[in-house]
Design a protein around this motif. Structure first.
Motif, PDB file in Angstrom:
ATOM      1  N   VAL A   1       8.920  10.211  -1.653  1.00  0.00           N
ATOM      2  CA  VAL A   1       7.799  10.572  -2.519  1.00  0.00           C
ATOM      3  C   VAL A   1       8.350  10.729  -3.923  1.00  0.00           C
ATOM      4  N   ASN A   2       7.944   9.862  -4.824  1.00  0.00           N
ATOM      5  CA  ASN A   2       8.463   9.896  -6.184  1.00  0.00           C
ATOM      6  C   ASN A   2       7.364   9.613  -7.195  1.00  0.00           C
ATOM      7  N   THR A   3       7.314  10.435  -8.227  1.00  0.00           N
ATOM      8  CA  THR A   3       6.399  10.159  -9.329  1.00  0.00           C
ATOM      9  C   THR A   3       7.085   9.359 -10.423  1.00  0.00           C
TER      10      THR A   3
ATOM     11  N   VAL B   1       0.835  -1.199   0.000  1.00  0.00           N
ATOM     12  CA  VAL B   1       0.000   0.000   0.000  1.00  0.00           C
ATOM     13  C   VAL B   1       0.873   1.253   0.000  1.00  0.00           C
ATOM     14  N   LEU B   2       1.755   1.372   0.989  1.00  0.00           N
ATOM     15  CA  LEU B   2       2.491   2.624   1.160  1.00  0.00           C
ATOM     16  C   LEU B   2       3.466   2.895   0.026  1.00  0.00           C
ATOM     17  N   GLN B   3       4.200   1.877  -0.400  1.00  0.00           N
ATOM     18  CA  GLN B   3       5.175   2.117  -1.461  1.00  0.00           C
ATOM     19  C   GLN B   3       4.483   2.514  -2.761  1.00  0.00           C
TER      20      GLN B   3
ATOM     21  N   LYS C   1       0.958   5.583  -7.352  1.00  0.00           N
ATOM     22  CA  LYS C   1       0.239   4.469  -7.972  1.00  0.00           C
ATOM     23  C   LYS C   1      -0.967   4.162  -7.089  1.00  0.00           C
ATOM     24  N   PHE C   2      -1.930   5.072  -7.129  1.00  0.00           N
ATOM     25  CA  PHE C   2      -3.020   5.032  -6.158  1.00  0.00           C
ATOM     26  C   PHE C   2      -3.922   3.809  -6.341  1.00  0.00           C
ATOM     27  N   ALA C   3      -4.251   3.468  -7.571  1.00  0.00           N
ATOM     28  CA  ALA C   3      -5.117   2.307  -7.793  1.00  0.00           C
ATOM     29  C   ALA C   3      -4.456   1.037  -7.270  1.00  0.00           C
ATOM     30  N   ALA C   4      -3.150   0.892  -7.522  1.00  0.00           N
ATOM     31  CA  ALA C   4      -2.428  -0.287  -7.031  1.00  0.00           C
ATOM     32  C   ALA C   4      -2.393  -0.304  -5.506  1.00  0.00           C
TER      33      ALA C   4
END
Length: 421
Positions: A404-406, A136-138, A144-147
């Motif tokens: 925090v990485n996009t 969840v957190l990673q 990757k909100f859906a994942a």
């Protein structure tokens, strides 16, 4: 609930040729679709439909504690009831992610293998291991909100399984396990209240529910023989430790006697009659407990997911520098931000703070989102190389984390360099 479904499927399904005797991993969902379509005369993949489809027995249409939509998934029934219990105004992310959570709750991948009665919900929450698939957190911290919410659904799946006595007692079983396969009363999930004490981590409800189930095992006896249906190992780990990684338990009578099949000659060609149990109240209670724990998992997770920062840019313009960034937040529309500086590795503290109100997401997005722009007074800083760091605090007190990485670049999105000549 295990993936090897064939051991308990009615004989008419085994004649369809819809799938092989082992169904695991990536082909599990396809195999189930093959079965469903074989019953209706369709074809999927290499599976040919029988010339005369056999009907599903009437008692087989009711829900079972399986991840099999063909029979009605108890995991989905529990998740549906839990979502209905929650206040969408207080937990908007959970409401928006409902369909993702529903699918995730049906996911068996949280079990280390198809025969394991439990799993590692803590790893699924934190991520970082190959088996967690980002957790969840990673996933969340990498946008990757859906994942992330799908893995939260998988945590719920593992937690729900601990309401099954055979899981909590660590009894080896297949899908013919009678408590799980009992379908006469369907999956009517009645939740009195969420199992939320306000302090537990999302993954802690797994052990909490397992302990509750284990406390009741000795009292769940066959009304006639007074023998417990399920018996843990004599040297099982103490409460508070995961029994599914301990020695195996056993059925108290030497075999599974939770329910029996009621004889019905008219249904002989359709897999027999309906199941009958003398203790239906156990399953009713455990469905409710699983629902309460699931709601607790979701509430705890929603309260703990932090606000994120992306797209930070610092652009010198004359005697000032324009600082722009985007905020993502799961639960709080109003958030506070701070812009801090460090020079030569030495922090100089927050030089700008503020509050902003985020915008509602447009479907299918899940997060509140907002753009922020502020200006730094360069002459007041003096010449040198600086690192600008932006952090956000939400209504639950969560602060933007370091990671925090996009993208896959190691530099965090919360920081940017600033050079003042």
């Amino acid at each position: 609930m295990k993936r090897n479904i064939l051991l308990s499927l009615p004989f008419f399904l085994l004649n369809t040729g819809a799938f092989a005797l082992e169904s695991t991993g990536a082909d599990f969902g396809k195999d189930l679709r093959n079965v469903e379509n074989s019953l209706t005369g369709d074809k999927i993949g290499n599976a040919a439909a029988p010339s005369v489809p056999r009907p599903v027995p009437a008692h087989g249409r009711d829900s079972r504690w399986w991840s099999v939509d063909l029979f009605g998934s108890a995991h989905k029934a529990i998740m549906t009831a839990s979502l209905a219990l929650m206040d969408s105004g207080k937990f908007p992310d959970i409401a928006r992610a409902g369909s993702i959570l529903l699918t995730g709750s049906n996911d068996e991948s949280g079990h280390p293998d198809k025969m394991h009665n439990g799993g590692r919900p803590g790893e699924l929450w934190k991520g970082g291991t190959p088996e967690s698939l980002g957790g969840v957190l990673q996933n969340y911290r990498h946008f990757k909100f859906a994942a992330a919410y799908a893995r939260l659904g998988t945590i719920c799946h593992l937690t729900q399984d601990q309401a099954v006595p055979a899981h909590a007692a660590n009894i080896s079983h297949y899908t013919q396990e009678k408590f799980e396969a009992y379908s006469t009363d369907g999956n009517r999930v009645k939740i009195e209240a969420s199992r939320d004490n306000g302090e537990m981590e999302p993954y802690a409800y797994y052990q909490d529910l397992q302990d509750d189930t284990r406390r009741h095992l000795a009292s769940w006896v066959h009304p006639k023989t007074k023998v417990p249906y399920w018996t843990p190992a004599g040297n099982a780990p103490p409460l508070g430790q995961d029994a599914t990684y301990g020695p195996p338990g056993r059925y108290g009578a030497g075999r599974d006697v939770y329910s029996e099949t009621k004889s019905n000659d008219s249904m002989a060609d359709e897999g027999g009659g309906p199941q009958v149990t003398l203790s239906p109240e156990i399953r009713v209670r455990q469905l409710g407990m699983a629902g309460a724990a699931t709601a607790g998992v979701l509430i705890s997770a929603s309260k703990r997911l932090p606000p994120l920062v992306s797209g930070l840019s610092v652009t010198p313009v004359g005697k000032s520098a324009a600082v722009k960034f985007t905020i993502f937040e799961n639960r709080s529309r109003k958030v506070n931000y701070s812009v801090s500086l460090s020079r030569d590795g030495k922090p100089r503290g927050a030089i700008l703070t503020g509050e902003t109100e985020l915008m509602d997401p447009a479907a299918p997005d899940l997060m509140f989102k907002g753009e922020v722009g502020v200006a730094l007074d360069l002459p007041a800083l003096g010449s040198g190389s600086y690192i600008v760091d932006v952090r956000v605090t939400d209504g639950d007190g969560n602060i933007t984390p370091d990671e925090v990485n996009t993208d896959d670049i190691s530099v965090n999105d919360t920081r940017a360099a600033l050079l003042i000549p």
